[in-house]
Design a protein around this motif. Sequence first.
Motif, PDB file in Angstrom:
ATOM      1  N   PHE A 315      25.350 -20.186  55.181  1.00 31.11           N
ATOM      2  CA  PHE A 315      23.910 -20.859  55.764  1.00 31.11           C
ATOM      3  C   PHE A 315      22.942 -19.887  55.219  1.00 31.11           C
ATOM      4  O   PHE A 315      21.598 -20.288  55.097  1.00 31.11           O
ATOM      5  CB  PHE A 315      23.791 -20.884  57.223  1.00 31.11           C
ATOM      6  CG  PHE A 315      24.512 -21.850  57.858  1.00 31.11           C
ATOM      7  CD1 PHE A 315      24.025 -23.345  57.962  1.00 31.11           C
ATOM      8  CD2 PHE A 315      25.819 -21.776  58.269  1.00 31.11           C
ATOM      9  CE1 PHE A 315      24.643 -24.288  58.604  1.00 31.11           C
ATOM     10  CE2 PHE A 315      26.598 -22.968  58.898  1.00 31.11           C
ATOM     11  CZ  PHE A 315      25.795 -24.198  58.917  1.00 31.11           C
ATOM     12  N   SER A 316      23.056 -18.747  54.824  1.00 32.91           N
ATOM     13  CA  SER A 316      22.092 -17.917  54.482  1.00 32.91           C
ATOM     14  C   SER A 316      21.724 -17.902  52.948  1.00 32.91           C
ATOM     15  O   SER A 316      20.487 -17.748  52.577  1.00 32.91           O
ATOM     16  CB  SER A 316      22.464 -16.495  54.802  1.00 32.91           C
ATOM     17  OG  SER A 316      23.289 -15.882  53.776  1.00 32.91           O
ATOM     18  N   LYS A 317      22.784 -18.501  52.221  1.00 30.51           N
ATOM     19  CA  LYS A 317      22.480 -18.464  50.716  1.00 30.51           C
ATOM     20  C   LYS A 317      21.323 -19.474  50.408  1.00 30.51           C
ATOM     21  O   LYS A 317      20.319 -18.885  49.627  1.00 30.51           O
ATOM     22  CB  LYS A 317      23.849 -19.070  50.030  1.00 30.51           C
ATOM     23  CG  LYS A 317      23.747 -18.860  48.567  1.00 30.51           C
ATOM     24  CD  LYS A 317      25.197 -19.541  47.896  1.00 30.51           C
ATOM     25  CE  LYS A 317      24.938 -19.811  46.548  1.00 30.51           C
ATOM     26  NZ  LYS A 317      26.029 -20.191  45.974  1.00 30.51           N
ATOM     27  N   PRO A 318      21.244 -20.637  50.896  1.00 29.83           N
ATOM     28  CA  PRO A 318      20.011 -21.357  50.711  1.00 29.83           C
ATOM     29  C   PRO A 318      18.873 -21.023  50.980  1.00 29.83           C
ATOM     30  O   PRO A 318      17.721 -20.962  50.520  1.00 29.83           O
ATOM     31  CB  PRO A 318      20.434 -22.930  51.077  1.00 29.83           C
ATOM     32  CG  PRO A 318      21.519 -22.545  51.904  1.00 29.83           C
ATOM     33  CD  PRO A 318      22.316 -21.440  51.686  1.00 29.83           C
ATOM     34  N   SER A 319      18.795 -20.105  52.322  1.00 26.41           N
ATOM     35  CA  SER A 319      17.749 -19.678  52.988  1.00 26.41           C
ATOM     36  C   SER A 319      17.363 -18.557  52.023  1.00 26.41           C
ATOM     37  O   SER A 319      15.896 -18.280  51.592  1.00 26.41           O
ATOM     38  CB  SER A 319      17.993 -19.364  54.287  1.00 26.41           C
ATOM     39  OG  SER A 319      18.350 -20.390  55.136  1.00 26.41           O
ATOM     40  N   ALA A 320      18.292 -17.563  51.472  1.00 32.76           N
ATOM     41  CA  ALA A 320      17.583 -16.532  50.754  1.00 32.76           C
ATOM     42  C   ALA A 320      17.177 -17.108  49.435  1.00 32.76           C
ATOM     43  O   ALA A 320      16.188 -16.412  48.658  1.00 32.76           O
ATOM     44  CB  ALA A 320      19.059 -15.794  50.502  1.00 32.76           C
ATOM     45  N   ARG A 321      17.609 -17.946  48.743  1.00 37.02           N
ATOM     46  CA  ARG A 321      17.203 -18.543  47.691  1.00 37.02           C
ATOM     47  C   ARG A 321      15.623 -19.037  47.846  1.00 37.02           C
ATOM     48  O   ARG A 321      15.048 -18.859  46.869  1.00 37.02           O
ATOM     49  CB  ARG A 321      18.159 -19.617  46.909  1.00 37.02           C
ATOM     50  CG  ARG A 321      17.738 -20.226  45.782  1.00 37.02           C
ATOM     51  CD  ARG A 321      19.047 -21.156  45.174  1.00 37.02           C
ATOM     52  NE  ARG A 321      19.295 -22.237  46.010  1.00 37.02           N
ATOM     53  CZ  ARG A 321      20.293 -22.156  46.393  1.00 37.02           C
ATOM     54  NH1 ARG A 321      21.424 -21.436  46.382  1.00 37.02           N
ATOM     55  NH2 ARG A 321      20.603 -23.499  47.116  1.00 37.02           N
ATOM     56  N   ARG A 322      15.455 -19.752  48.782  1.00 32.50           N
ATOM     57  CA  ARG A 322      14.144 -20.201  49.034  1.00 32.50           C
ATOM     58  C   ARG A 322      13.111 -18.909  49.377  1.00 32.50           C
ATOM     59  O   ARG A 322      11.935 -19.120  48.945  1.00 32.50           O
ATOM     60  CB  ARG A 322      14.059 -21.340  50.038  1.00 32.50           C
ATOM     61  CG  ARG A 322      14.804 -22.554  49.611  1.00 32.50           C
ATOM     62  CD  ARG A 322      15.095 -23.382  50.904  1.00 32.50           C
ATOM     63  NE  ARG A 322      15.696 -24.642  50.468  1.00 32.50           N
ATOM     64  CZ  ARG A 322      16.444 -25.113  50.365  1.00 32.50           C
ATOM     65  NH1 ARG A 322      17.575 -24.120  50.252  1.00 32.50           N
ATOM     66  NH2 ARG A 322      17.188 -26.240  49.877  1.00 32.50           N
TER      67      ARG A 322
END
Length: 620
Positions: A315-322
Amino acid sequence: MQIRDLPYPDPGVPDVRSGFRLLVWLWRAQLGGQAKSLAWGTLHMAAIASFPVVVGMAVEAATTGFGERLVPVGALTAALGLVVMVGDTMLHRTAVTNWITAAARVQQLLARRTAELGATLTRRVAAGEVVAVSTGDIEKIGWFVESVSRFGAALLSTVGVCAALTVYEPLLGGVVTLGVVVLVLAVLPLLPPATRRADAQRAKAGRATELAADTVAGLRVLRGIGGEELFLDRYRKASQETRRAAVRTARMWSLIDAVQVVLQGLLLLSVLWFGTRLALEGRVAVGELVTVYGAVTFLLFPLRLFQEVAMAYSFSKPSARRAARVLALRREGAGRHAGGGGDTEEPREPHGDLYDPASGLIAPTGALTAVVCGDPDTAGRLAERLGGHAVDSDPEVPSALLGGVALDELPLETARAAVLVQDKDPVLLSGTLGELLDVPSSGAVTARQALDAAQCGDVLDALARSTADPGGEPMEARITERGRSLSGGQRQRLALARSLVADPRVLVLDEPTSAVDSHTEARIAEALRRVRAGRTTVVFSSSPLLLDRADRVAFVRDGTVVATGTHRGLLAREPEYRAVVTRDTTDTTDTTGADGTAEDVARNAGTCGPHRHEQMEETA
């Protein structure tokens, strides 16, 4: 860093090369808190893992007739219970601290980047995306950063228990170790599809948030043209797509949970069946079997933490990417010509003429310069460039110069103290009118003088009526978010008053009177010239009422200044300029009217000629 110490004095410089690197940087930025959480987590799990040993000792003492051993065993159990309680409390405390401080660090970094980019931010990233990153995404990022230390404690505990079981009872210990490895490996193939579904869900959620933000921001306009249902329908569709994506993600994680439950149950049954056979054969004692069974039961706890950290990462991977994409944005051209190494000199406060090499525009010191552009987008880009905020995609576009100093090479604080840009859609923050006008300023222009110059008398009356106390002080009246309770003209005039209070060395105004009627505009033009006397002012407008009061007018075509002079002089000799100002595209060649000279045309256009506003003051 403790929660009470927030905000950070300096949140640091993040690694924004990728989302994963940002997560690693955040983890390294709070190594002290991570170490505390790891230590307390390891102590907590080690105490829980010791309970099966103590229970096995009690069973062994009871079955072998050594009842006197039960007293020290009971004391040891009480001591372990106390350690578990303290460890659990401190683990929760440090874990929550790590979560909140990591999220707060990202939030501070986002706020700093937003303040640096200003109005140019939404030209590069959708406003809804920024809202999504600064709300839901930072929680997911903080969750993963925090869970890493608990995962480390679970890993240490699992390895330690498996090693201890292998030494304590090699056969059962080998079975348990093999089962744990199978449990971990069985879930790995399911994680990539779960991550992809989480990515899709996050993308759709960001799109829905963006639509919601855009719809709310433009609700007044949508109601005016009857388009609110169209946008609401789009939001409903986006919301349903987000729901379906969330359901698909939940199904995948439910499958992972089911696999974990089944395999854990099979491991317990296998250990119990094999251990019972060994006990019946006399190869292990009953107490040893109880100890092994209890240890296997404990191992189910850290195994759940393995799944939690995998879920947190997905869940954090796309959030961190953005978040990394937003944090990677910079003032284009900032430090473009800066040299490397050595001591840097303190930046001097620039002063002098404002010059834009790309367009050839010059705004002399202390003069009121008006700029006429046929293209509003060109005007907006030029206005931003004059403020040191390069928005052109071409990195070769030179920076605007103030007194020969490139603005985009100056520190942000210095550049903004020298040049203030008010764009065509200024934002009013919620709060009282006094708070709105409480901005850093020289003190030369008071709030009352600025309000009078911006012709805000009717605004003050409206705000006074809106206060709880009839006849109350307008400065104490509250302004709603973005000033939505006010008309477009009222918002525009309050924003102008705020800019006048700031009294910057250079003030750049992009269409400051586009939403007011001609009579109010004439008074504003006269007051603007009076209040800004001796200060450099640049006004982007095609209104004859403003142009006629400017010291100098520059006509921009295709991004380049093609003519300069007074308003009346340009009307007389520049057909294209006259066409833009008078909105008459049928005659761009003749310099005289049918019944008069060029001077007559100039005089009429400068006073009572066609005006583009035609009572545009909004009343909604």
